[in-house]
Design a protein around this motif. Sequence first.
Motif, PDB file in Angstrom:
ATOM      1  N   VAL A 230      70.018  38.497  50.577  1.00  0.00           N
ATOM      2  CA  VAL A 230      71.241  38.284  49.800  1.00  0.00           C
ATOM      3  C   VAL A 230      70.949  38.658  48.350  1.00  0.00           C
ATOM      4  CG1 VAL A 230      72.946  36.581  49.034  1.00  0.00           C
ATOM      5  CG2 VAL A 230      71.952  36.417  51.323  1.00  0.00           C
ATOM      6  N   HIS A 231      71.917  39.290  47.670  1.00  0.00           N
ATOM      7  CA  HIS A 231      71.707  39.652  46.271  1.00  0.00           C
ATOM      8  C   HIS A 231      71.503  38.388  45.441  1.00  0.00           C
ATOM      9  CE1 HIS A 231      72.525  41.373  42.267  1.00  0.00           C
ATOM     10  NE2 HIS A 231      72.133  42.508  42.816  1.00  0.00           N
ATOM     11  N   TYR A 232      70.600  38.488  44.458  1.00  0.00           N
ATOM     12  CA  TYR A 232      70.260  37.290  43.691  1.00  0.00           C
ATOM     13  C   TYR A 232      71.444  36.728  42.906  1.00  0.00           C
ATOM     14  CZ  TYR A 232      69.904  40.153  39.439  1.00  0.00           C
ATOM     15  OH  TYR A 232      70.167  40.986  38.386  1.00  0.00           O
ATOM     16  N   SER A 233      72.410  37.582  42.542  1.00  0.00           N
ATOM     17  CA  SER A 233      73.583  37.074  41.835  1.00  0.00           C
ATOM     18  C   SER A 233      74.410  36.156  42.738  1.00  0.00           C
ATOM     19  CB  SER A 233      74.448  38.231  41.334  1.00  0.00           C
ATOM     20  OG  SER A 233      74.949  39.002  42.409  1.00  0.00           O
TER      21      SER A 233
ATOM     22  N   LEU B  31      69.419  29.197  53.924  1.00  0.00           N
ATOM     23  CA  LEU B  31      69.639  29.704  52.572  1.00  0.00           C
ATOM     24  C   LEU B  31      70.124  28.592  51.656  1.00  0.00           C
ATOM     25  CD1 LEU B  31      70.113  31.770  50.330  1.00  0.00           C
ATOM     26  CD2 LEU B  31      72.262  32.394  51.439  1.00  0.00           C
ATOM     27  N   LEU B  32      71.100  27.832  52.111  1.00  0.00           N
ATOM     28  CA  LEU B  32      71.632  26.749  51.290  1.00  0.00           C
ATOM     29  C   LEU B  32      70.561  25.703  50.999  1.00  0.00           C
ATOM     30  CD1 LEU B  32      75.135  26.274  52.982  1.00  0.00           C
ATOM     31  CD2 LEU B  32      74.572  27.576  50.922  1.00  0.00           C
ATOM     32  N   ALA B  33      69.694  25.466  51.977  1.00  0.00           N
ATOM     33  CA  ALA B  33      68.631  24.478  51.782  1.00  0.00           C
ATOM     34  C   ALA B  33      67.587  24.964  50.786  1.00  0.00           C
ATOM     35  CB  ALA B  33      67.971  24.153  53.118  1.00  0.00           C
ATOM     36  N   ASP B  34      67.460  26.276  50.647  1.00  0.00           N
ATOM     37  CA  ASP B  34      66.456  26.848  49.740  1.00  0.00           C
ATOM     38  C   ASP B  34      66.919  26.894  48.289  1.00  0.00           C
ATOM     39  OD1 ASP B  34      64.485  27.209  51.565  1.00  0.00           O
ATOM     40  OD2 ASP B  34      64.795  29.360  51.857  1.00  0.00           O
ATOM     41  N   LEU B  35      68.201  26.705  48.032  1.00  0.00           N
ATOM     42  CA  LEU B  35      68.718  26.828  46.671  1.00  0.00           C
ATOM     43  C   LEU B  35      67.973  25.896  45.719  1.00  0.00           C
ATOM     44  CD1 LEU B  35      72.572  26.960  47.371  1.00  0.00           C
ATOM     45  CD2 LEU B  35      71.049  28.873  46.837  1.00  0.00           C
ATOM     46  N   GLY B  36      67.449  26.470  44.646  1.00  0.00           N
ATOM     47  CA  GLY B  36      66.755  25.673  43.639  1.00  0.00           C
ATOM     48  C   GLY B  36      65.295  25.410  43.936  1.00  0.00           C
ATOM     49  N   THR B  37      64.809  25.825  45.128  1.00  0.00           N
ATOM     50  CA  THR B  37      63.407  25.584  45.478  1.00  0.00           C
ATOM     51  C   THR B  37      62.510  26.733  45.040  1.00  0.00           C
ATOM     52  OG1 THR B  37      63.638  26.592  47.677  1.00  0.00           O
ATOM     53  CG2 THR B  37      64.128  24.233  47.476  1.00  0.00           C
ATOM     54  N   ASP B  38      63.111  27.835  44.647  1.00  0.00           N
ATOM     55  CA  ASP B  38      62.377  29.001  44.137  1.00  0.00           C
ATOM     56  C   ASP B  38      63.353  29.793  43.280  1.00  0.00           C
ATOM     57  OD1 ASP B  38      60.410  30.929  43.729  1.00  0.00           O
ATOM     58  OD2 ASP B  38      59.697  30.797  45.799  1.00  0.00           O
ATOM     59  N   SER B  39      62.887  30.864  42.662  1.00  0.00           N
ATOM     60  CA  SER B  39      63.783  31.649  41.818  1.00  0.00           C
ATOM     61  C   SER B  39      64.896  32.262  42.664  1.00  0.00           C
ATOM     62  CB  SER B  39      63.005  32.749  41.095  1.00  0.00           C
ATOM     63  OG  SER B  39      62.576  33.736  42.007  1.00  0.00           O
ATOM     64  N   ASP B  40      66.055  32.489  42.044  1.00  0.00           N
ATOM     65  CA  ASP B  40      67.186  33.076  42.759  1.00  0.00           C
ATOM     66  C   ASP B  40      66.812  34.424  43.363  1.00  0.00           C
ATOM     67  OD1 ASP B  40      68.622  30.888  41.917  1.00  0.00           O
ATOM     68  OD2 ASP B  40      69.565  31.923  40.233  1.00  0.00           O
ATOM     69  N   ARG B  41      66.006  35.189  42.636  1.00  0.00           N
ATOM     70  CA  ARG B  41      65.623  36.519  43.117  1.00  0.00           C
ATOM     71  C   ARG B  41      64.758  36.424  44.367  1.00  0.00           C
ATOM     72  NH1 ARG B  41      65.974  41.267  40.488  1.00  0.00           N
ATOM     73  NH2 ARG B  41      66.414  40.186  38.532  1.00  0.00           N
ATOM     74  N   VAL B  42      63.795  35.499  44.359  1.00  0.00           N
ATOM     75  CA  VAL B  42      62.908  35.342  45.516  1.00  0.00           C
ATOM     76  C   VAL B  42      63.696  34.866  46.731  1.00  0.00           C
ATOM     77  CG1 VAL B  42      60.997  33.981  46.443  1.00  0.00           C
ATOM     78  CG2 VAL B  42      60.834  34.959  44.150  1.00  0.00           C
ATOM     79  N   ILE B  43      64.589  33.900  46.517  1.00  0.00           N
ATOM     80  CA  ILE B  43      65.397  33.389  47.629  1.00  0.00           C
ATOM     81  C   ILE B  43      66.303  34.488  48.176  1.00  0.00           C
ATOM     82  CG2 ILE B  43      67.226  31.757  48.237  1.00  0.00           C
ATOM     83  CD1 ILE B  43      65.988  29.794  46.269  1.00  0.00           C
ATOM     84  N   GLY B  44      66.861  35.302  47.271  1.00  0.00           N
ATOM     85  CA  GLY B  44      67.708  36.404  47.719  1.00  0.00           C
ATOM     86  C   GLY B  44      66.949  37.393  48.582  1.00  0.00           C
TER      87      GLY B  44
END
Length: 211
Positions: free
Chosen positions: A173-176, A155-168
């Motif tokens: 995990v909730h997108y917020s 999850l931490l590695a994915d931060l910023g690689t796609d929209s927050d909503r998609v990663i959530g």
Amino acid sequence: MKTWTDEMIALLGTESDTALGDRWGMSRMTVARKRQSLAIAPYDLKQGGFQRETLFRWSPENLALLGQEPDATVARRLGISRRAVYLMRLRQGLDPAKRAPRVYTLPPEAVPLLGKLRDAELAHRFGIPDDLVYRERKRRDIPKLQDEKPLSEALLADLGTDSDRVIGLRHGVHYSKVRQLRLKRQIPAYKRPNRKKMAAGGTATDGGHRR
């Protein structure tokens, strides 16, 4: 002076400034200034699926919401602008909903739940400001509720690689929460590539010029 909690900051941009201000007992401009200071984009009222408010159909169920809740709250529920709700309420001859009085004390039945529920969830359950729950929990030295499962390295590695909503959605995990983690690590928001420029032979960053 208003105390900005982590939960409140995580919600900036996920709802309109007016709706958040109504929830927290502060003005729209106070919320907007805080959001702008953190470079968070404003909430898009059209993301509810209505490209034009003229296409929105007022059902009897939707009309029943008018005057029962603040216009901003109704607008958020229906995915349209606050002005559209305001105009329809006037057309129906309805008075605006009365804002609930500001609560300065924590209900006794909420005290045992401090630290057992998220501050925002507890505030929503009892209809009280988020910052009141935060202050009362801190005053009693009660730690905030921790996530039941630790954050994964993926999850931490994915931060910023796609929209927050998609990663959530990808990690459950909730997108917020994803937004909060990204901002805490000063990771910029994901920008979707310009497909037209890429199809023309360029890249998302070179403006379409070949090298």
